[in-house]
Design a protein around this motif. Structure first.
Motif, mmCIF file in Angstrom:
data_model
loop_
_atom_site.group_PDB
_atom_site.id
_atom_site.type_symbol
_atom_site.label_atom_id
_atom_site.label_comp_id
_atom_site.label_asym_id
_atom_site.label_seq_id
_atom_site.Cartn_x
_atom_site.Cartn_y
_atom_site.Cartn_z
ATOM 1 N N ASP A 149 0.839 -1.207 0.000
ATOM 2 C CA ASP A 149 0.000 0.000 0.000
ATOM 3 C C ASP A 149 0.866 1.246 0.000
ATOM 4 O O ASP A 149 1.856 1.333 0.731
ATOM 5 C CB ASP A 149 -0.923 0.017 1.215
ATOM 6 C CG ASP A 149 -1.946 -1.096 1.175
ATOM 7 O OD1 ASP A 149 -2.775 -1.087 0.242
ATOM 8 O OD2 ASP A 149 -1.906 -1.974 2.053
ATOM 9 N N ALA A 150 0.492 2.182 -0.849
ATOM 10 C CA ALA A 150 1.251 3.437 -0.954
ATOM 11 C C ALA A 150 0.285 4.598 -1.126
ATOM 12 O O ALA A 150 -0.748 4.475 -1.789
ATOM 13 C CB ALA A 150 2.215 3.383 -2.132
ATOM 14 N N ALA A 151 0.616 5.707 -0.504
ATOM 15 C CA ALA A 151 -0.167 6.934 -0.648
ATOM 16 C C ALA A 151 0.747 8.113 -0.370
ATOM 17 O O ALA A 151 1.588 8.062 0.530
ATOM 18 C CB ALA A 151 -1.355 6.947 0.303
ATOM 19 N N PHE A 152 0.624 9.147 -1.186
ATOM 20 C CA PHE A 152 1.431 10.333 -0.941
ATOM 21 C C PHE A 152 0.764 11.560 -1.539
ATOM 22 O O PHE A 152 -0.102 11.463 -2.405
ATOM 23 C CB PHE A 152 2.842 10.171 -1.516
ATOM 24 C CG PHE A 152 2.889 10.024 -3.019
ATOM 25 C CD1 PHE A 152 2.895 11.135 -3.846
ATOM 26 C CD2 PHE A 152 2.951 8.773 -3.594
ATOM 27 C CE1 PHE A 152 2.948 11.006 -5.220
ATOM 28 C CE2 PHE A 152 3.015 8.627 -4.974
ATOM 29 C CZ PHE A 152 3.010 9.750 -5.785
ATOM 30 N N GLU A 165 -2.673 7.228 -4.634
ATOM 31 C CA GLU A 165 -2.741 6.082 -3.740
ATOM 32 C C GLU A 165 -2.825 4.821 -4.592
ATOM 33 O O GLU A 165 -3.390 4.831 -5.689
ATOM 34 C CB GLU A 165 -3.932 6.172 -2.797
ATOM 35 C CG GLU A 165 -5.278 6.304 -3.466
ATOM 36 C CD GLU A 165 -6.402 6.431 -2.456
ATOM 37 O OE1 GLU A 165 -7.537 6.054 -2.810
ATOM 38 O OE2 GLU A 165 -6.150 6.885 -1.326
ATOM 39 N N SER A 166 -2.230 3.733 -4.087
ATOM 40 C CA SER A 166 -2.200 2.501 -4.867
ATOM 41 C C SER A 166 -2.137 1.304 -3.941
ATOM 42 O O SER A 166 -1.738 1.402 -2.766
ATOM 43 C CB SER A 166 -1.005 2.497 -5.823
ATOM 44 O OG SER A 166 0.209 2.517 -5.100
ATOM 45 N N HIS A 167 -2.500 0.151 -4.504
ATOM 46 C CA HIS A 167 -2.408 -1.112 -3.767
ATOM 47 C C HIS A 167 -1.894 -2.186 -4.703
ATOM 48 O O HIS A 167 -2.404 -2.344 -5.818
ATOM 49 C CB HIS A 167 -3.768 -1.536 -3.212
ATOM 50 C CG HIS A 167 -3.749 -2.905 -2.587
ATOM 51 N ND1 HIS A 167 -3.164 -3.155 -1.361
ATOM 52 C CD2 HIS A 167 -4.205 -4.106 -3.047
ATOM 53 C CE1 HIS A 167 -3.274 -4.444 -1.086
ATOM 54 N NE2 HIS A 167 -3.897 -5.041 -2.086
ATOM 55 N N PHE A 168 -0.886 -2.918 -4.249
ATOM 56 C CA PHE A 168 -0.317 -4.011 -5.019
ATOM 57 C C PHE A 168 -0.866 -5.331 -4.522
ATOM 58 O O PHE A 168 -0.776 -5.662 -3.339
ATOM 59 C CB PHE A 168 1.207 -4.007 -4.903
ATOM 60 C CG PHE A 168 1.872 -5.129 -5.645
ATOM 61 C CD1 PHE A 168 1.850 -5.162 -7.029
ATOM 62 C CD2 PHE A 168 2.516 -6.160 -4.968
ATOM 63 C CE1 PHE A 168 2.460 -6.199 -7.736
ATOM 64 C CE2 PHE A 168 3.137 -7.190 -5.659
ATOM 65 C CZ PHE A 168 3.099 -7.217 -7.048
ATOM 66 N N ASP A 169 -1.441 -6.105 -5.445
ATOM 67 C CA ASP A 169 -1.954 -7.436 -5.144
ATOM 68 C C ASP A 169 -0.909 -8.448 -5.588
ATOM 69 O O ASP A 169 -0.711 -8.677 -6.790
ATOM 70 C CB ASP A 169 -3.273 -7.657 -5.889
ATOM 71 C CG ASP A 169 -3.923 -8.987 -5.548
ATOM 72 O OD1 ASP A 169 -3.222 -9.917 -5.114
ATOM 73 O OD2 ASP A 169 -5.153 -9.105 -5.735
#
Length: 242
Positions: A149-152, A165-169
């Motif tokens: 999970d990333a957000a900035f 924002e992103s999410h890696f599956d």
């Protein structure tokens, strides 16, 4: 809105420093230093040409680089000094066996479906001569899996704000995110993206199935080995005979 258009260009361009570009160009120059034959080398998704312009001007690829880019705005802002073709990675506008090499940076090859990735690599195999070289950079699957999970939010030089924002599956290997760019003129650009990150073994299988064999794998621009801490996954591959 198409993610790889104005939004992508205006949100990435301020952070692509000349020093970073110079290091990437140095790597590419080394990677193609012993490329045989006189054929051209294509910059796949060349954008505004930060790599292509430098490589075309001097070094082992001087006079041999062709840019390929789909986005009209990027083409209108490209650096001078190299020829460019407007086109799609999925339908390369090059004759069979006409290219000596190709390179792509920042996961450019893997922003499509798995089936399209196979098709893109087959298109490259069609357009490249046997023994031709493919070099590309992406991010290691393991690195994203460790921090899925990333957000900035950050301000842009000269004004404007970038939110993402992103999410890696890890199971699907897809990093899905949404980027919003608020410009100083009040316009708001936003779009979603999904980029595929393959484990190295799967990537090797994908390349083998489309006619390529891996020649080297690096974990960074200094040619260091790939580890679980590497920020980069840089692959050099050759198109096999037959």
């Amino acid at each position: 809105m198409d993610f790889f258009g104005e939004l992508y260009l205006r949100s990435t361009l301020p952070f692509l420093s000349e020093s970073v570009t110079a290091r990437e160009v140095d790597y590419l120059a080394r990677a193609f230093a012993d490329l045989p034959g006189p054929g051209p080398v294509v910059d796949l998704g060349c954008g505004h040409g930060r790599h292509a312009a430098r490589l075309q001007a001097s070094g082992p690829l001087a006079g041999r680089v062709i840019g390929l880019e789909k986005d009209a705005l990027s083409l209108s802002m490209r650096r001078p000094g190299f020829p460019v073709v407007r086109g799609d990675l999925r339908a390369l506008p090059f004759r069979e066996g006409s290219l000596s090499g190709a390179y792509a940076w920042y996961s450019t090859l893997f922003a499509f479906t798995d089936e399209e990735h196979v098709h893109i690599l087959r298109e490259l195999a069609r357009a490249m001569r046997r023994g031709g070289r493919l070099v590309f950079q992406t991010v290691p699957h393991e690195r994203l899996a460790a921090s899925p999970d990333a957000a900035f939010q950050r301000g842009l030089p000269g004004g404007g704000v970038l939110d993402e924002e992103s999410h890696f599956d890890a199971a699907t290997g897809r990093d899905v995110g949404r980027r919003t760019l608020t410009l100083v003129d009040g316009r708001v650009l936003h779009a979603s993206y999904a980029i595929r990150y393959y484990p190295l073994a799967d990537l090797a299988g994908l390349l083998e199935s489309t006619g390529f064999s891996i020649s080297w794998v690096h974990g960074g621009l200094d040619g260091e080995p790939l580890t679980h801490l590497s920020a980069d996954l840089i692959v050099g591959a050759v198109l096999r005979d037959g």
